[in-house]
Motif scaffolding. Structure first.
Motif: not given
Length: 258
Positions: A176-191
């Motif tokens: 099924e279709p989905a999405g990817l998000i990336v952001w920084r939380r504090g000093f950690t980049s998150c996926l």
């Protein structure tokens, strides 16, 4: 010859080995200049390797080196720092491997994680601040580090396995279709991989920001009862993940009509 012309000729030699540029340095200069061109290419290959280690592991040495050389030949450095040189390497990979969406998404993940790490800082909204928010006029500001794209493959699982030095799964298309998000939380980049509805909601907020408009969109998708529950669950998740960096208030259409 002026210093500026000398610099232009030297750059032309580094980029494409121009015979005309080599001749401007005198007869027999090409042999000596080759040393500089080799160093130039080696540095750029190293820059791409440092920026895309998981892609390197996924592709293998030979294919990665061919892709890096192709990128260097078509994208000479243009910024003051090599830190940004590899940013559009994912575009080269898309051109070279058009039938490998797992590779395209893996490269996007690596680049987005790097970009998120150097994105502007922003303080997340605290849970305590929620009681003072007028949700009818609330405009949500998402973290400036947030990036998103549609997901069609299991590239996130591949990246996680490579990051943890485990055997990665084979690339496969999502059911099924989905999405990817990336952001920084504090000093950690998150996926994170999110479902199609959450991806659509985040894209909507990035372009509009209105919480009321987001709720209206969810009502259209789910019906009123389920939309209220979904909006609350999404908001709680975004706050917990520090994706919301601020809440502004504007005069809402509902207030204006009263």
């Amino acid at each position: 010859m002026s210093l500026a012309q000398l610099q232009r000729d030297f750059r032309a030699w580094l980029v494409d080995g121009s015979d005309d540029a080599a001749r401007s340095f005198g007869a027999g200069a090409a042999a000596g200049l080759t040393v500089y061109q080799n160093n130039y290419r080696a540095q750029l290959v190293g820059c791409i390797e440092q920026s895309f280690p998981r892609v390197h592991a996924w592709l293998g040495d030979d294919a990665f080196l061919r892709a890096a050389i192709t990128h260097i030949d078509s994208h000479p450095p243009g910024a003051w720092t090599l830190d940004v040189y590899a940013r559009n390497f994912d575009e080269t990979l898309t051109t070279l491997f058009p039938d490998n969406p797992d590779l395209h998404e893996l490269a996007w993940i690596e680049n987005a994680l790097s970009e998120a790490f150097v994105a502007p800082d922003a303080e997340p909204v605290s849970i305590d601040a929620l009681s003072a928010i007028d949700w009818d006029s609330a405009q949500l500001r998402l973290s400036p580090s947030l990036m998103s794209r549609a997901a069609t493959t299991n590239a996130d699982s591949i990246w996680t396995a490579l990051q943890e030095e485990r055997e990665p799964p084979d690339g496969e298309m999502l059911a099924e279709p989905a999405g990817l998000i990336v952001w920084r939380r504090g000093f950690t980049s998150c996926l994170k991989k999110v479902d199609a509805l959450e991806y659509e909601a985040l894209v909507h907020l990035q372009s509009d920001g209105s919480f009321v408009a987001l709720c209206d969109m969810l009502v259209d998708r789910l019906g009123e009862a389920d939309a209220i529950a979904k909006a609350g669950a999404l908001l709680a998740g975004w706050l917990g993940n520090e994706l919301i960096a601020g809440v502004d208030h504007i005069a809402s259409h509902r207030h204006q009509s009263n």
